[in-house]
Write an enzyme that holds these catalytic residues in place. Sequence first.
Site, PDB file in Angstrom:
ATOM      1  N   TYR A 178       0.701  -1.422  -0.075  1.00  0.00           N
ATOM      2  CA  TYR A 178       0.052  -0.013   0.004  1.00  0.00           C
ATOM      3  C   TYR A 178       0.884   1.104  -0.108  1.00  0.00           C
ATOM      4  O   TYR A 178       0.323   2.229   0.228  1.00  0.00           O
ATOM      5  CB  TYR A 178      -0.952   0.153   1.129  1.00  0.00           C
ATOM      6  CG  TYR A 178      -1.897  -1.125   1.241  1.00  0.00           C
ATOM      7  CD1 TYR A 178      -2.945  -0.807   0.292  1.00  0.00           C
ATOM      8  CD2 TYR A 178      -1.895  -2.256   2.077  1.00  0.00           C
ATOM      9  CE1 TYR A 178      -4.015  -2.128   0.134  1.00  0.00           C
ATOM     10  CE2 TYR A 178      -2.632  -3.254   1.988  1.00  0.00           C
ATOM     11  CZ  TYR A 178      -3.751  -3.284   1.049  1.00  0.00           C
ATOM     12  OH  TYR A 178      -4.644  -4.147   1.158  1.00  0.00           O
ATOM     13  N   ASP A 184      -0.626 -10.592   8.711  1.00  0.00           N
ATOM     14  CA  ASP A 184       0.342 -11.251   8.217  1.00  0.00           C
ATOM     15  C   ASP A 184       0.880 -10.385   7.059  1.00  0.00           C
ATOM     16  O   ASP A 184       0.124 -10.027   6.384  1.00  0.00           O
ATOM     17  CB  ASP A 184       0.058 -12.549   7.723  1.00  0.00           C
ATOM     18  CG  ASP A 184      -1.220 -13.011   7.715  1.00  0.00           C
ATOM     19  OD1 ASP A 184      -1.996 -12.946   8.582  1.00  0.00           O
ATOM     20  OD2 ASP A 184      -1.767 -13.719   6.652  1.00  0.00           O
ATOM     21  N   HIS A 231       4.374  -6.827  -4.507  1.00  0.00           N
ATOM     22  CA  HIS A 231       3.139  -6.578  -5.141  1.00  0.00           C
ATOM     23  C   HIS A 231       2.442  -5.082  -4.334  1.00  0.00           C
ATOM     24  O   HIS A 231       2.787  -4.862  -3.500  1.00  0.00           O
ATOM     25  CB  HIS A 231       2.266  -7.846  -4.509  1.00  0.00           C
ATOM     26  CG  HIS A 231       2.178  -8.325  -3.238  1.00  0.00           C
ATOM     27  ND1 HIS A 231       3.283  -8.549  -2.409  1.00  0.00           N
ATOM     28  CD2 HIS A 231       1.217  -7.948  -2.436  1.00  0.00           C
ATOM     29  CE1 HIS A 231       2.828  -8.717  -1.351  1.00  0.00           C
ATOM     30  NE2 HIS A 231       1.505  -8.223  -1.245  1.00  0.00           N
ATOM     31  N   TYR A 275     -11.261  -0.870   0.414  1.00  0.00           N
ATOM     32  CA  TYR A 275     -11.019  -0.545   1.915  1.00  0.00           C
ATOM     33  C   TYR A 275      -9.692   0.278   2.173  1.00  0.00           C
ATOM     34  O   TYR A 275      -9.831   0.829   3.274  1.00  0.00           O
ATOM     35  CB  TYR A 275     -11.264  -1.757   2.762  1.00  0.00           C
ATOM     36  CG  TYR A 275      -9.899  -2.409   3.107  1.00  0.00           C
ATOM     37  CD1 TYR A 275      -9.015  -3.346   2.166  1.00  0.00           C
ATOM     38  CD2 TYR A 275      -9.324  -2.286   4.439  1.00  0.00           C
ATOM     39  CE1 TYR A 275      -8.130  -3.796   2.611  1.00  0.00           C
ATOM     40  CE2 TYR A 275      -8.405  -2.744   4.806  1.00  0.00           C
ATOM     41  CZ  TYR A 275      -7.572  -3.675   4.058  1.00  0.00           C
ATOM     42  OH  TYR A 275      -6.458  -4.415   4.344  1.00  0.00           O
ATOM     43  N   ARG A 276      -8.785   0.371   1.451  1.00  0.00           N
ATOM     44  CA  ARG A 276      -7.434   0.789   1.653  1.00  0.00           C
ATOM     45  C   ARG A 276      -6.915   0.733   0.350  1.00  0.00           C
ATOM     46  O   ARG A 276      -7.003  -0.013  -0.435  1.00  0.00           O
ATOM     47  CB  ARG A 276      -6.794  -0.141   2.720  1.00  0.00           C
ATOM     48  CG  ARG A 276      -5.782   0.007   2.980  1.00  0.00           C
ATOM     49  CD  ARG A 276      -5.017  -0.890   3.839  1.00  0.00           C
ATOM     50  NE  ARG A 276      -3.890  -0.809   4.358  1.00  0.00           N
ATOM     51  CZ  ARG A 276      -3.165  -1.766   5.174  1.00  0.00           C
ATOM     52  NH1 ARG A 276      -3.789  -3.053   5.414  1.00  0.00           N
ATOM     53  NH2 ARG A 276      -2.020  -1.735   5.731  1.00  0.00           N
TER      54      ARG A 276
END
Length: 524
Positions: free
Chosen positions: A91, A150, A384, A469-470
């Site tokens: 993110y 995780d 990723h 959501y994010r």
Amino acid sequence: MRVPPGVSPDNFATALSQFSNAVGRNWVFTSDEDVNLYRDAYSPYWHEPEDRVASAAVAPENVEQVQAVIKIANTFKIPLWTISTGRNLAYGGSAPALSGSVVLDLKRMNKILEVNDKNHYALVEPGVSYFDLYRYIQENKLKVWIDPPDPGWGSPVGNSLERGGGRTPMRDHFQAVCGMEVVLANGDVVRTGMGALPGSRTWQQYKYGFGPYVDGMFSQSNFGVVTKMGVWLMPSPEAYRDGTVMVPKHDDLIPFVETLSYLMNSDIVRGTMLLDSPLLNYRLSQGGGILDMPGGPSVAELEKLAEEKNLPYWGAELHFWGPEKVIDAQWEYTKEKFSAIPGTTFKEGKFYRFPLELKETDDAPRPVIGVPSLSVFGLLTQGHMDFSPIIPMTGGAVLEVLKAFGQAYAELGVEPKNQFFVLPWAFFPRAFVLLFGFPIEHDVEKNRKTREVFKRLVEVAAEHGWGEYRTHTTMMDTVSEVYSYNHHALRRLHETIKDAVDPNGILSPGKSGIWPKRMRKSEA
Ligand code: ADP
């Protein structure tokens, strides 16, 4: 040296020397070597000018130093990008949304202020990692569990503010937040909830305090710098067990998820589960796409394959924590409810009594039993960027997702093999979340295509009523764009608040698509 946008090199040099006076020379980082550590290792803009890079970093040790840094930033209009431990990988890591921002690194503020195993909570500073908190609890033989994400690095403060999820019944991390201390852009120190009452005895036991409940304003936001946070913990359970439920047919997904939703919303099945499809995973492993691509095999063909290979179409591993007799009864009841679907099968799973002596080599599912672990990196062999839409917790929605994204993939001409997971998780109560891991490479062309697919999926999701959501720092404007009800009323409210609490726009410009007035495109 890089300079924040709109700041003159002279002013920046003065600001850096004032930062040094405030936090100590050793805690202001300006060399390329140091500043590069704050780059996003999974950046979708590697080797491109749009890659987000900080100009410097500053690491205060306490609240007074945070206030001092904020004061200097206001004087010179220097954008700060706040991080706790900066592990927000997939993110954006610790890189800012706005290149040239100074990273406000709170790693040094790493005090565990309290852990209470009678009322089950902790009060921590931002630099406390999940590993730190876990070790502290172990060393002090306290009877509470943490809920690590995780991978289990990162911090309760950073992860909860991002509204991350874990695996145990305390999986919704923002839901577990109880009381914060926040430094505002004007230097004021606010304690939320019961913390507003001097000498409060219940700051970490009752969330709401008196009047409007403002804690949510500081999550996924740029309205303040959180310097302390209360987190609810789970009382150490006596035992844990898991078991797998499997159903044979495609259409079984509808009653399967309905049953699951009933059991989860009744608090009988708790914690996170992943909807699995042994059949689709098999097909994927054989080189077939998992998504419902146009022209792919029909349901009848897939069901035939399921029968031939003796593979269930859908399945889920369910988890239970608590007193042994309670979790045994919960598992029994779960089996009874699912047995209403013809052909359902069950597999008994792991069972542990606590305290448990964990050996390095055993395969206990660590995050599920409250133990932080980095083993997920063994699965994720590549960088990723996550695309994570929230979808309804219904079988119909899951089937619609596979079809809609399958179609989008076909239209974009890409193989749907480049995700790590496509089936939904229940990281949060009441809804599913999909976690698509888009691979990131040091290849400009491939990353460009990945960004194109990502942006298209955001649109496709929105057309179906699903929203993220994010999201990754470089995709915040894209995602903010689809949360547009009533001419972007929510974004306009965010901007009104931003202008009021941070008029110079120094805190994390661009976070969640919220830009300070002077940087807003519509104002330009
Ligand atoms: P973690 O500590 O779990 O690695 P990060 O430090 O990467 O998490 O933080 C994730 C995001 O949360 C950051 O990008 C930032 O937007 C926000 N954030 C983190 N810590 C704070 C804080 N103390 N105050 C305000 N926002 C924060």
